[in-house]
Structures are given as structure tokens and as C-alpha cells.
Design a protein around this motif. Structure first.
Motif, PDB file in Angstrom:
ATOM      1  N   TRP A  98       0.809  -1.269  -0.055  1.00 47.44           N
ATOM      2  CA  TRP A  98      -0.012   0.020  -0.065  1.00 47.44           C
ATOM      3  C   TRP A  98       0.894   1.284   0.056  1.00 47.44           C
ATOM      4  O   TRP A  98       0.490   2.152  -0.663  1.00 47.44           O
ATOM      5  CB  TRP A  98      -0.883   0.019   1.128  1.00 47.44           C
ATOM      6  CG  TRP A  98      -1.567   1.329   1.346  1.00 47.44           C
ATOM      7  CD1 TRP A  98      -1.388   2.349   1.977  1.00 47.44           C
ATOM      8  CD2 TRP A  98      -3.000   1.150   0.815  1.00 47.44           C
ATOM      9  NE1 TRP A  98      -2.416   3.128   1.702  1.00 47.44           N
ATOM     10  CE2 TRP A  98      -3.609   2.677   1.233  1.00 47.44           C
ATOM     11  CE3 TRP A  98      -4.051   0.562   0.236  1.00 47.44           C
ATOM     12  CZ2 TRP A  98      -4.944   3.246   0.827  1.00 47.44           C
ATOM     13  CZ3 TRP A  98      -5.215   0.898  -0.094  1.00 47.44           C
ATOM     14  CH2 TRP A  98      -5.585   2.313   0.120  1.00 47.44           C
ATOM     15  N   LYS A  99       1.889   1.215   0.846  1.00 45.02           N
ATOM     16  CA  LYS A  99       2.802   2.292   0.812  1.00 45.02           C
ATOM     17  C   LYS A  99       3.670   2.720  -0.183  1.00 45.02           C
ATOM     18  O   LYS A  99       3.793   3.888  -0.872  1.00 45.02           O
ATOM     19  CB  LYS A  99       3.825   2.348   2.154  1.00 45.02           C
ATOM     20  CG  LYS A  99       3.265   2.460   3.556  1.00 45.02           C
ATOM     21  CD  LYS A  99       3.979   2.380   4.578  1.00 45.02           C
ATOM     22  CE  LYS A  99       3.258   2.609   5.775  1.00 45.02           C
ATOM     23  NZ  LYS A  99       4.372   2.443   7.191  1.00 45.02           N
ATOM     24  N   ARG A 100       3.809   1.683  -0.978  1.00 45.76           N
ATOM     25  CA  ARG A 100       4.504   1.925  -2.290  1.00 45.76           C
ATOM     26  C   ARG A 100       3.622   2.352  -3.426  1.00 45.76           C
ATOM     27  O   ARG A 100       3.941   3.405  -4.179  1.00 45.76           O
ATOM     28  CB  ARG A 100       4.975   0.513  -3.037  1.00 45.76           C
ATOM     29  CG  ARG A 100       5.998  -0.149  -2.343  1.00 45.76           C
ATOM     30  CD  ARG A 100       6.633  -1.357  -3.049  1.00 45.76           C
ATOM     31  NE  ARG A 100       7.563  -2.331  -2.357  1.00 45.76           N
ATOM     32  CZ  ARG A 100       7.143  -3.409  -1.762  1.00 45.76           C
ATOM     33  NH1 ARG A 100       5.975  -3.866  -1.735  1.00 45.76           N
ATOM     34  NH2 ARG A 100       8.091  -3.988  -0.972  1.00 45.76           N
ATOM     35  N   SER A 101       2.219   2.074  -3.395  1.00 41.81           N
ATOM     36  CA  SER A 101       1.267   2.584  -4.476  1.00 41.81           C
ATOM     37  C   SER A 101       0.574   3.771  -3.914  1.00 41.81           C
ATOM     38  O   SER A 101       0.321   4.800  -4.657  1.00 41.81           O
ATOM     39  CB  SER A 101       0.067   1.468  -4.466  1.00 41.81           C
ATOM     40  OG  SER A 101       0.704   0.297  -4.908  1.00 41.81           O
ATOM     41  N   PHE A 102       0.449   3.948  -2.571  1.00 37.87           N
ATOM     42  CA  PHE A 102      -0.385   5.380  -2.199  1.00 37.87           C
ATOM     43  C   PHE A 102       0.345   5.677  -0.984  1.00 37.87           C
ATOM     44  O   PHE A 102      -0.330   5.646   0.152  1.00 37.87           O
ATOM     45  CB  PHE A 102      -1.791   5.072  -2.071  1.00 37.87           C
ATOM     46  CG  PHE A 102      -2.508   4.144  -3.046  1.00 37.87           C
ATOM     47  CD1 PHE A 102      -2.889   4.959  -4.179  1.00 37.87           C
ATOM     48  CD2 PHE A 102      -2.878   2.964  -3.012  1.00 37.87           C
ATOM     49  CE1 PHE A 102      -3.375   4.336  -5.255  1.00 37.87           C
ATOM     50  CE2 PHE A 102      -3.660   2.322  -4.012  1.00 37.87           C
ATOM     51  CZ  PHE A 102      -3.755   3.144  -5.315  1.00 37.87           C
ATOM     52  N   PRO A 103       1.530   6.240  -0.917  1.00 37.61           N
ATOM     53  CA  PRO A 103       2.060   6.692   0.378  1.00 37.61           C
ATOM     54  C   PRO A 103       1.517   7.745   1.131  1.00 37.61           C
ATOM     55  O   PRO A 103       1.882   7.873   2.195  1.00 37.61           O
ATOM     56  CB  PRO A 103       3.576   7.092  -0.202  1.00 37.61           C
ATOM     57  CG  PRO A 103       3.176   7.553  -1.508  1.00 37.61           C
ATOM     58  CD  PRO A 103       2.124   6.603  -2.175  1.00 37.61           C
ATOM     59  N   SER A 104       0.924   8.407   0.520  1.00 44.26           N
ATOM     60  CA  SER A 104       0.158   9.880   1.393  1.00 44.26           C
ATOM     61  C   SER A 104      -1.185   9.243   1.730  1.00 44.26           C
ATOM     62  O   SER A 104      -2.091  10.177   2.305  1.00 44.26           O
ATOM     63  CB  SER A 104       0.289  10.888   0.474  1.00 44.26           C
ATOM     64  OG  SER A 104      -0.610  10.804  -0.872  1.00 44.26           O
ATOM     65  N   THR A 105      -1.706   8.212   1.541  1.00 44.64           N
ATOM     66  CA  THR A 105      -3.209   7.854   1.925  1.00 44.64           C
ATOM     67  C   THR A 105      -3.156   6.668   3.051  1.00 44.64           C
ATOM     68  O   THR A 105      -2.365   6.024   3.239  1.00 44.64           O
ATOM     69  CB  THR A 105      -4.036   7.511   0.561  1.00 44.64           C
ATOM     70  OG1 THR A 105      -3.407   6.165   0.055  1.00 44.64           O
ATOM     71  CG2 THR A 105      -4.151   8.590  -0.310  1.00 44.64           C
TER      72      THR A 105
END
Length: 302
Positions: free
Chosen positions: A264-271
Motif C-alpha cells: 500500500w505504501k508503495r502505491s499510495f504513500p500519502s493515503t
């Protein structure tokens, strides 16, 4: 180390439309093991294998620390069994039924049988056909307990019973294990009953063990992940089981929340996404949904 009343290793049983394949299933002494799965998952087949009602195709079954093979009479005398649909001579009385069953057990205690009948409010003078379903289950339990079994095997005993009788039976199950030498193997698809009384839980799905261990550990292993539809990504959904899509978001369960978090952090780090505890009921529903989704995908590819 906890003593195990039963150990099953690599037990398999194959039918034309179903295969039971149990890597490991252990029942510890002095506890309630909840055995949960949807109808058709393999619960009754497992019980039939462990009690020698059917012979597995392969694997090892060890009772009371002794190697398996055919169950000896002495071993069967240490086990009590209550089925979903008790079989009785309907025209005979409760009292006659007790005398009949007593002949099969060396440790039968008639005083205990009568005490249990009194507690369960089962009239010994009544004929079996005059008893309600709930009363028949109570009679089965009294018969199973009157010879002081070390293990009580319950195969869907609360299915179809009203909440009051179910609650009463669950109280009885809790009392049984106050004797630390006794154990209960409680098979059911009613997850609320399992969660109320079980110390350990084994989840069976499509003939295989999906999870097994002490209740808190099993429920803590699986997490329910929820996220906004804006962040739907095939790479993320592949890490989830039983994925559901709604108007505003998607959700799924995972046994490795850390792996999901890394992706998830790789794909959407700010969400962010939500993580919730998973109940047994939700786990079974999600597993069933996964099966239906796979079947639908297979049919579309044909």
C-alpha cells in the motif's frame, strides 16, 4: 507442553466431489476446541475419520498418546459422542434407553445419568417420540456424559435449537471442562456459539485447515482491510481474500497485514486504509465469497 488427547497428521479422505486433506489437527486435554466451517466444509467427515466410523485413505491418528489403527474398545469407552440428529428407538422410554446404552460402557454411572436427566428436565418415563428436538439433544448429552468420557465430541449439537436451549447447553459445556482431564471437540457452523465457549479454534474450509490455534491468536491473525474505491489496485487486491466491492469502497481479509501495508505504501504513500478485527462469522462469509468469485471467473473463462 500441553498434553494432546488426539493428534491427526496428514489425514486424507477422497470422494468423487470432495477431498479431506488435514495437515495437522490436535485436541489438547482440558479445553474446548471449536471446529468451525460452513456446511460441506468437511467437519462431519473429519469426525468420522477420527472416531473410526470411516477409514481415511492416508495419514496418522493418535489417541491418548497411543498410535492409531483401528480404535480399540477401551479407547472408544473414553469418548462421548453427540450427533446433530440423534438416533433412538422412538417407541422406547428414556429410562430404557439409558439401560440399553449402559451395557456398552464399563464406567457407566446410573446415578450420574439420572442426575443429568433431572438437571436437563428430561422425564425418564417419556417415550423418545414424545421428546422435542431440544430434549433429544439433552438426552444425547446425558448418555454421552454418564460414562465419564475424557473427550466429548459434539457434531453440530446446537443446530436448529432455540437460543434459550443453546445458551443452556453452552453453560453445560463450560462446566464439563472444569474437570481438567476432560476436553470437548465442538463442531458447528454457528460461529457465535464457538466464540462464546471455545478456548481453541480450528477453521476448516474446502476440506483443509485454514487456521488453528488458541482463539485469541486465530482471531488476531486475520485482519479486515477497508479502503476507498479510488485506491483499488489489482496488486493490492491479490493480497486479500474474500474481496468485496461496494459503492464507496472495497474490503478484504488478510493474514499478513504487514505485506499489505508495504504494498500500500508503495502505491499510495500519502493515503491510508482501515484495519478492523475479523469475527469468525465474517471469516466464513469471506471464504465462501472467495469460492464463488473463483467459480464465476472459471465459468467466464470457459
Amino acid at each position: 507442553m500441553e498434553e494432546m488427547i488426539l493428534r491427526m497428521r496428514d489425514v486424507t479422505k477422497q470422494y468423487p466431489a470432495f477431498t479431506l486433506d488435514l495437515a495437522t489437527l490436535n485436541i489438547p486435554r482440558g479445553y474446548i476446541m471449536g471446529f468451525v466451517g460452513r456446511n460441506g466444509a468437511g467437519k462431519s467427515t473429519t469426525i468420522k475419520c477420527m472416531t473410526d466410523m470411516i477409514r481415511p485413505d492416508s495419514g496418522e491418528i493418535e489417541w491418548f498418546g497411543q498410535p492409531g489403527g483401528r480404535m480399540r474398545v477401551e479407547m472408544k469407552g473414553r469418548i462421548g459422542y453427540v450427533s446433530e440428529e440423534p438416533a433412538f428407538y422412538e417407541d422406547m422410554t428414556v429410562e430404557w434407553t439409558g439401560r440399553f446404552v449402559a451395557g456398552f460402557y464399563r464406567k457407566w454411572e446410573d446415578a450420574l445419568f439420572r442426575k443429568l436427566l433431572n438437571r436437563f428436565q428430561v422425564d425418564p418415563r417419556k417415550k423418545i417420540k414424545e421428546l422435542s428436538r431440544g430434549m433429544k439433544v439433552k438426552l444425547s448429552l446425558a448418555l454421552a456424559m454418564a460414562h465419564h468420557p475424557e473427550l466429548l465430541i459434539l457434531d453440530e449439537p446446537t443446530s436448529g435449537l432455540d437460543p434459550v436451549i443453546r445458551s443452556e447447553l453452552l453453560d453445560v459445556f463450560r462446566e464439563i471442562i472444569q474437570d481438567e482431564r476432560a476436553s470437548i471437540f465442538f463442531s458447528s457452523h454457528i460461529t457465535s456459539d464457538i466464540e462464546k465457549v471455545a478456548d481453541y479454534i480450528t477453521v476448516i474450509h474446502n476440506g483443509r485447515i485454514a487456521a488453528s490455534g488458541d482463539k485469541l491468536t486465530v482471531l488476531d491473525q486475520w485482519k479486515l482491510v477497508k479502503a476507498d474505491n479510488r485506491y483499488r489496485d489489482p496488486r493490492l487486491e491479490r493480497l486479500l481474500s474474500g474481496v468485496k466491492h461496494g459503492e464507496f469502497g472495497f474490503s478484504g481479509m488478510t493474514r499478513d497485514i504487514r505485506e499489505f501495508e508495504r504494498e500500500w505504501k508503495r502505491s499510495f504513500p500519502s493515503t491510508d486504509y482501515k484495519v478492523e478485527k475479523l469475527t469468525l462469522d465474517e471469516m466464513l462469509v469471506r471464504m465462501a465469497g472467495e469460492d464463488e468469485a473463483q467459480l464465476e471467473a472459471l465459468e467466464q473463462s470457459m
